[in-house]
Design an enzyme around this catalytic site. Structure first.
Site, PDB file in Angstrom:
ATOM      1  N   ARG A 232      10.025  42.219  65.652  1.00 33.87           N
ATOM      2  CA  ARG A 232       8.636  42.680  65.752  1.00 33.87           C
ATOM      3  C   ARG A 232       8.475  44.111  65.221  1.00 33.87           C
ATOM      4  O   ARG A 232       7.604  44.389  64.389  1.00 33.87           O
ATOM      5  CB  ARG A 232       8.169  42.614  67.215  1.00 33.87           C
ATOM      6  CG  ARG A 232       7.923  41.205  67.721  1.00 33.87           C
ATOM      7  CD  ARG A 232       7.721  41.209  69.224  1.00 33.87           C
ATOM      8  NE  ARG A 232       8.956  41.494  69.905  1.00 33.87           N
ATOM      9  CZ  ARG A 232       9.741  40.570  70.493  1.00 33.87           C
ATOM     10  NH1 ARG A 232       9.353  39.321  70.529  1.00 33.87           N
ATOM     11  NH2 ARG A 232      10.876  40.892  71.064  1.00 33.87           N
TER      12      ARG A 232
ATOM     13  N   ARG B 276      17.781  51.807  71.232  1.00 30.47           N
ATOM     14  CA  ARG B 276      18.382  52.099  72.537  1.00 30.47           C
ATOM     15  C   ARG B 276      19.536  53.070  72.363  1.00 30.47           C
ATOM     16  O   ARG B 276      20.274  53.006  71.364  1.00 30.47           O
ATOM     17  CB  ARG B 276      18.932  50.832  73.193  1.00 30.47           C
ATOM     18  CG  ARG B 276      17.909  50.044  73.992  1.00 30.47           C
ATOM     19  CD  ARG B 276      17.401  50.815  75.225  1.00 30.47           C
ATOM     20  NE  ARG B 276      16.446  50.043  75.964  1.00 30.47           N
ATOM     21  CZ  ARG B 276      15.124  50.033  75.774  1.00 30.47           C
ATOM     22  NH1 ARG B 276      14.589  50.799  74.843  1.00 30.47           N
ATOM     23  NH2 ARG B 276      14.333  49.290  76.520  1.00 30.47           N
TER      24      ARG B 276
ATOM     25  N   GLU C 227      19.486  59.174  80.083  1.00 26.68           N
ATOM     26  CA  GLU C 227      18.172  59.825  79.963  1.00 26.68           C
ATOM     27  C   GLU C 227      17.768  60.373  81.323  1.00 26.68           C
ATOM     28  O   GLU C 227      17.984  59.691  82.324  1.00 26.68           O
ATOM     29  CB  GLU C 227      17.138  58.815  79.441  1.00 26.68           C
ATOM     30  CG  GLU C 227      17.464  58.354  78.025  1.00 26.68           C
ATOM     31  CD  GLU C 227      16.515  57.273  77.485  1.00 26.68           C
ATOM     32  OE1 GLU C 227      15.645  56.817  78.250  1.00 26.68           O
ATOM     33  OE2 GLU C 227      16.659  56.898  76.324  1.00 26.68           O
TER      34      GLU C 227
ATOM     35  N   HIS D   1      12.301  59.264  74.597  1.00 31.03           N
ATOM     36  CA  HIS D   1      11.990  57.849  74.821  1.00 31.03           C
ATOM     37  C   HIS D   1      10.470  57.633  74.916  1.00 31.03           C
ATOM     38  O   HIS D   1       9.969  57.112  75.914  1.00 31.03           O
ATOM     39  CB  HIS D   1      12.694  57.327  76.079  1.00 31.03           C
ATOM     40  CG  HIS D   1      12.864  55.835  76.083  1.00 31.03           C
ATOM     41  ND1 HIS D   1      13.965  55.203  76.586  1.00 31.03           N
ATOM     42  CD2 HIS D   1      12.054  54.830  75.632  1.00 31.03           C
ATOM     43  CE1 HIS D   1      13.837  53.894  76.462  1.00 31.03           C
ATOM     44  NE2 HIS D   1      12.665  53.643  75.880  1.00 31.03           N
TER      45      HIS D   1
HETATM   46  N1  LIG Z   1      11.851  53.670  71.959  1.00 30.93           N
HETATM   47  C1  LIG Z   1      11.129  52.873  72.706  1.00 30.93           C
HETATM   48  O1  LIG Z   1      10.359  53.297  73.548  1.00 30.93           O
HETATM   49  C2  LIG Z   1      11.229  51.387  72.522  1.00 30.93           C
HETATM   50  C3  LIG Z   1      10.090  50.615  72.750  1.00 30.93           C
HETATM   51  C4  LIG Z   1      10.154  49.250  72.540  1.00 30.93           C
HETATM   52  C5  LIG Z   1      11.349  48.672  72.133  1.00 30.93           C
HETATM   53  N2  LIG Z   1      12.447  49.448  71.955  1.00 30.93           N
HETATM   54  C6  LIG Z   1      13.716  48.818  71.533  1.00 30.93           C
HETATM   55  O2  LIG Z   1      13.520  48.178  70.286  1.00 30.93           O
HETATM   56  C7  LIG Z   1      14.261  46.967  70.279  1.00 30.93           C
HETATM   57  C8  LIG Z   1      13.673  46.013  69.252  1.00 30.93           C
HETATM   58  O3  LIG Z   1      12.410  45.559  69.678  1.00 30.93           O
HETATM   59  P1  LIG Z   1      11.685  44.342  68.934  1.00 30.93           P
HETATM   60  O4  LIG Z   1      10.469  44.024  69.705  1.00 30.93           O
HETATM   61  O5  LIG Z   1      11.561  44.607  67.469  1.00 30.93           O
HETATM   62  O6  LIG Z   1      12.787  43.201  69.157  1.00 30.93           O
HETATM   63  P2  LIG Z   1      12.937  41.848  68.372  1.00 30.93           P
HETATM   64  O7  LIG Z   1      13.750  40.970  69.222  1.00 30.93           O
HETATM   65  O8  LIG Z   1      11.614  41.362  67.889  1.00 30.93           O
HETATM   66  O9  LIG Z   1      13.784  42.270  67.059  1.00 30.93           O
HETATM   67  C9  LIG Z   1      15.139  42.572  67.084  1.00 30.93           C
HETATM   68  C10 LIG Z   1      15.740  42.080  65.781  1.00 30.93           C
HETATM   69  O10 LIG Z   1      17.099  42.544  65.732  1.00 30.93           O
HETATM   70  C11 LIG Z   1      17.906  41.484  65.192  1.00 30.93           C
HETATM   71  N3  LIG Z   1      19.280  41.713  65.612  1.00 30.93           N
HETATM   72  C12 LIG Z   1      19.818  41.529  66.842  1.00 30.93           C
HETATM   73  N4  LIG Z   1      21.121  41.883  66.839  1.00 30.93           N
HETATM   74  C13 LIG Z   1      21.408  42.290  65.576  1.00 30.93           C
HETATM   75  C14 LIG Z   1      22.592  42.770  64.945  1.00 30.93           C
HETATM   76  N5  LIG Z   1      23.750  42.878  65.607  1.00 30.93           N
HETATM   77  N6  LIG Z   1      22.524  43.094  63.646  1.00 30.93           N
HETATM   78  C15 LIG Z   1      21.362  42.956  62.954  1.00 30.93           C
HETATM   79  N7  LIG Z   1      20.213  42.503  63.504  1.00 30.93           N
HETATM   80  C16 LIG Z   1      20.239  42.180  64.787  1.00 30.93           C
HETATM   81  C17 LIG Z   1      17.276  40.208  65.745  1.00 30.93           C
HETATM   82  O11 LIG Z   1      17.631  39.085  64.989  1.00 30.93           O
HETATM   83  C18 LIG Z   1      15.785  40.552  65.663  1.00 30.93           C
HETATM   84  O12 LIG Z   1      15.209  40.146  64.441  1.00 30.93           O
HETATM   85  C19 LIG Z   1      14.176  46.489  71.746  1.00 30.93           C
HETATM   86  O13 LIG Z   1      15.257  45.647  72.078  1.00 30.93           O
HETATM   87  C20 LIG Z   1      14.193  47.770  72.529  1.00 30.93           C
HETATM   88  O14 LIG Z   1      15.502  48.092  72.943  1.00 30.93           O
HETATM   89  C21 LIG Z   1      12.414  50.784  72.133  1.00 30.93           C
HETATM   90  O1  LIG Z   2      11.851  48.507  76.051  1.00 28.60           O
HETATM   91  C1  LIG Z   2      10.761  49.041  75.888  1.00 28.60           C
HETATM   92  O2  LIG Z   2       9.710  48.400  75.719  1.00 28.60           O
HETATM   93  C2  LIG Z   2      10.642  50.519  75.848  1.00 28.60           C
HETATM   94  O3  LIG Z   2      11.863  51.132  75.738  1.00 28.60           O
HETATM   95  C3  LIG Z   2       9.743  51.009  76.916  1.00 28.60           C
HETATM   96  O4  LIG Z   2      10.426  51.745  77.815  1.00 28.60           O
HETATM   97  P1  LIG Z   2       9.678  52.366  79.087  1.00 28.60           P
HETATM   98  O5  LIG Z   2       9.296  51.209  79.925  1.00 28.60           O
HETATM   99  O6  LIG Z   2      10.704  53.241  79.721  1.00 28.60           O
HETATM  100  O7  LIG Z   2       8.539  53.103  78.504  1.00 28.60           O
END
Ligand SMILES: NC(=O)c1ccc[n+]([C@@H]2O[C@H](COP(=O)([O-])OP(=O)(O)OC[C@H]3O[C@@H](n4cnc5c(N)ncnc54)[C@H](O)[C@@H]3O)[C@@H](O)[C@H]2O)c1
Ligand SMILES: O=C(O)[C@H](O)COP(=O)(O)O
Length: 317
Positions: free
Chosen positions: A153, A234, A263, A280
């Site tokens: 996504r 992450r 964190e 974050h």
């Molecule tokens: N910084 C923040 O506040 C924040 C917020 C939301 C999400 N996130 C992180 O972002 C991550 C991704 O979110 P998303 O909604 O895009 O997830 P998602 O599941 O839609 O996309 C993850 C993609 O990574 C691929 N993938 C998994 N393992 C892999 C590997 N070893 N090598 C290559 N590709 C691989 C999957 O096939 C998938 O297409 C979440 O898991 C979360 O940890 C962080």
């Molecule tokens: O996994 C997530 O969607 C984000 O990392 C959001 O983290 P938070 O709930 O600590 O804002």
């Protein structure tokens, strides 16, 4: 029904999520620490709650054993690395999350960090405040090669946002979406190719056993010396002490890091000028946060009313 809300902040962008809980005759106990709760605090505060509305805190065996009535964990957000699925299965605890709500906020933050590092915006700002007038020459994003690990996504939204900069995309994903790839002229390549051929690398994969230390000094050595590395996924995916060594010795040009193994982060990356550090805040926009909390609460209400959940997760895939 008793709900413990451990995520913090909660209902700070809108009162709607809290009001929704209360108007559905749900007893709400909020995280009283006014910051990210520790696992130890969570284990002692959760008590006899039926439901946990959780942030990214680790929900360990200690937490689950201290919560004999727990039947549902509703994650405000998408990352599920903090949830122990084996134990949830064992104790019959359902897990749900809000996968789409944070997407655009994280993708936009990635773009912000990429532009910041390309033009050294934060660095220059710090200089001006110190009285240093260094008219540093930055780099155009236009025409560069952007490598993305994980085109789910967030990765896809990032591609969409960056496409107007006329960049070339190299993507590494374990389940490549070739039809999306064709729309944006994306080349699907190996991990090594992303490392060796990209000017900008964004990490958008989940943290799992096999993605811990996904980027260490070994991988950084393969990157171009002008490259920048962005991790909004992450902590733990990029080895922080290896990144520190690499940035200190100018092995790459810069890094933008939103997520850390521990964190709040207080480590050595804070000593360096060639990285941008955020706390974050990937999903922290008013719209996204409201949507995440509202969706998490709506799942709780569905659960209370014995209706099917919309985003139940059956295993940590
Ligand atoms: N910084 C923040 O506040 C924040 C917020 C939301 C999400 N996130 C992180 O972002 C991550 C991704 O979110 P998303 O909604 O895009 O997830 P998602 O599941 O839609 O996309 C993850 C993609 O990574 C691929 N993938 C998994 N393992 C892999 C590997 N070893 N090598 C290559 N590709 C691989 C999957 O096939 C998938 O297409 C979440 O898991 C979360 O940890 C962080
Ligand atoms: O996994 C997530 O969607 C984000 O990392 C959001 O983290 P938070 O709930 O600590 O804002």
């Amino acid at each position: 029904m008793k709900v413990f809300v451990s995520t913090h902040p909660f209902s700070s962008t809108s009162q709607t999520p809290l009001e929704l809980l209360k108007s559905n005759e749900i007893d709400v106990i909020l995280n009283s620490h006014e910051r990210k709760i520790t696992t130890r605090e969570l284990a002692s505060d959760i008590g006899n709650s039926d439901v946990l509305i959780a942030g990214t805190e680790r929900i360990t065996e200690e937490v689950i054993k201290n919560a004999p009535n727990l039947k549902l964990i509703s994650r405000v957000g998408v990352g599920l690395d903090g949830v122990n699925f084996e134990l949830c299965n064992k104790y019959g605890i359902k897990v749900t999350y809000t996968p789409d709500a944070p997407t655009m906020a994280v993708a936009e933050l990635c773009v912000g960090i990429i532009l910041d590092l390309s033009r050294k915006i934060s660095y220059t700002d710090r200089n001006v405040r110190k009285g240093v007038w260094d008219r540093y020459m930055g780099n155009l994003l236009y025409g560069k090669t952007v490598g993305i690990f994980g085109m789910g996504r967030i990765g896809k939204s990032l591609v969409h946002l960056l496409s107007s900069f006329n960049v070339k995309f190299l993507v590494n994903d374990i389940t490549p979406d070739f039809s999306f790839g064709r729309l944006y002229n994306i080349e699907f390549v190996s991990k090594n190719d992303v490392l060796e051929k990209s000017d900008i690398i964004s990490i958008n994969i989940p943290l799992k056993k096999d993605t811990y230390d996904f980027i260490t000094l070994n991988e950084i050595k393969k990157m171009r010396s002008n490259a920048i590395l962005i991790n909004t996924a992450r902590g733990g995916i990029v080895n922080e002490s290896d990144l520190y060594e690499a940035l200190k010795n100018s092995m790459i040009s810069g890094a933008g890091i939103d997520v850390f193994e521990e964190e709040p982060y207080k480590g050595k990356l804070t000593e360096l000028g060639n990285c941008v550090l955020t706390c974050h805040v990937g999903a922290s926009t008013i719209n996204s946060r409201t949507e995440m909390e509202t969706q998490a609460v709506e799942e709780v209400i569905r659960f209370k009313n014995e209706r099917p959940l919309k985003n139940e997760v059956f295993a940590n895939e």
